[in-house]
Every structure is written in structure tokens, then in C-alpha cells.
Scaffold this motif. Sequence first.
Motif, mmCIF file in Angstrom:
data_model
loop_
_atom_site.group_PDB
_atom_site.id
_atom_site.type_symbol
_atom_site.label_atom_id
_atom_site.label_comp_id
_atom_site.label_asym_id
_atom_site.label_seq_id
_atom_site.Cartn_x
_atom_site.Cartn_y
_atom_site.Cartn_z
ATOM 1 N N TRP A 38 12.695 1.171 -2.084
ATOM 2 C CA TRP A 38 11.720 0.112 -1.858
ATOM 3 C C TRP A 38 12.227 -1.328 -1.957
ATOM 4 O O TRP A 38 11.676 -2.215 -1.304
ATOM 5 N N HIS A 39 13.217 -1.592 -2.775
ATOM 6 C CA HIS A 39 13.557 -2.985 -3.085
ATOM 7 C C HIS A 39 13.901 -3.834 -1.866
ATOM 8 O O HIS A 39 13.368 -4.929 -1.709
ATOM 9 N N LYS A 40 14.793 -3.357 -1.001
ATOM 10 C CA LYS A 40 15.201 -4.186 0.138
ATOM 11 C C LYS A 40 14.014 -4.532 1.038
ATOM 12 O O LYS A 40 13.844 -5.675 1.447
ATOM 13 N N SER A 41 13.180 -3.555 1.322
ATOM 14 C CA SER A 41 12.006 -3.797 2.171
ATOM 15 C C SER A 41 11.095 -4.858 1.564
ATOM 16 O O SER A 41 10.571 -5.721 2.269
ATOM 17 N N ILE A 42 10.917 -4.785 0.247
ATOM 18 C CA ILE A 42 10.044 -5.756 -0.422
ATOM 19 C C ILE A 42 10.702 -7.131 -0.441
ATOM 20 O O ILE A 42 10.070 -8.143 -0.112
ATOM 21 N N LEU A 43 11.986 -7.179 -0.796
ATOM 22 C CA LEU A 43 12.698 -8.467 -0.838
ATOM 23 C C LEU A 43 12.672 -9.160 0.527
ATOM 24 O O LEU A 43 12.575 -10.386 0.597
ATOM 25 N N GLN A 66 0.839 -1.208 0.000
ATOM 26 C CA GLN A 66 0.000 0.000 0.000
ATOM 27 C C GLN A 66 0.867 1.248 0.000
ATOM 28 O O GLN A 66 0.592 2.221 -0.708
ATOM 29 N N GLN A 67 1.943 1.215 0.800
ATOM 30 C CA GLN A 67 2.865 2.360 0.844
ATOM 31 C C GLN A 67 3.538 2.568 -0.509
ATOM 32 O O GLN A 67 3.673 3.698 -0.981
#
Length: 195
Positions: free
Chosen positions: A106-111, A7-8
Amino acid sequence: MLDELLQQVRACRLCEPELPLGANPIIQASKSASLLIIGQAPGTRVHETSIPWNDPSGNRLREWLDLDSETFYDASKVAIMPMGLCYPGKGNSGDLPPRKECAPQWHKSILDQLPNVGMTLLIGQYAQNYYLSNKPKTLTETVQQWHRWAPRYLPLPHPSPRNTLWLRKNPWFEDEVVPFIREYVHNHLKQHNRQ
């Protein structure tokens, strides 16, 4: 946790002033996904429809993977996260490069929320430059050396119709790399279906 994060991400307006069509972050993800596709950035058609890889490049990518649309767009199986989440605009020879803000933001948080990914397809030089260390200078050499990173990472050329000439010049890609990807992806998805 992942739902809140998505959502963020989808509400992100970090570089909206620089985007000619405004912000529309495109992402598909689920904790159970076993395949991750990291491409460049959405094109205009993807921006308009909010469906990742919803264009001729996506048709060729699904053909390479031997996946139908239903499986490809099943977030519980396939996660899709481009280097730039929004359409970056037109350049002199095609679309502009992905915005540089997205991946660090965003990538690290999503991974961290995708524990079941067994293979990540790195499509194009932007994803490969970001994720592969000690890689050769050219995309062709990087893709030729795919064994170095497989199966965790698999560097691929972009499936754009603009790369048809590259594919003709490099038949080894569809002869050697594509069958490996297909087998790996299908075996992984079979395991996923048994869980």
C-alpha cells in the motif's frame, strides 16, 4: 482517486488469518496533508477505537509536535500511515512487529497521492529501515544523525512509555530534535492555513 484508494486499504484482508483481533486497517490521509507520520502498527486501543495514536504513545507524540488533538486528527493537515496497518498481536516483550505485507502492498500507492507532504516522521526502527538508505545500525545512532535526512525524513524513537529510559539517557533528543520538529511542523501548517 485517493478516496477510492483509502476505501481499498480499509477493506484489505490480506493477512487477516494471521491477525488475532482480525483486520482493521488504520490510516488517515488527504491530498492536502503537509505532514506524514509513519509509525509501527496500531496497538489494541487503537484497533478498538479505529483512531490512530489514540493511546499514551500518541499523547507523547502530540506533545513532541506541540499539536492539539484537533490539528493532529485533521487529515487535511496530517497524514498517518503505519508500517503495518492492523494490530499484529502480542509478542514476548510487547506487540509483535508490523506485518510485512502492508508497506509493499500500500505505501507507494498512498504516497503517490500525497503531493504536499514536506516532512515524514519515521517513528521506530521498522519505518527507518524501510525508508532510509545507508543508515546506522542502531536507532540511537540513526536519530542522532537526523540532519542527514531532514526535513524530508525525520527519524524518531517510538514515543511509547517503554522508551522513557531511552529519553532520559538521550536528553539531546528533546533538547535539539523536538524543537526543530515543532518549528518545522508549525511553519508548514501556517503555510497550509494560508492556502
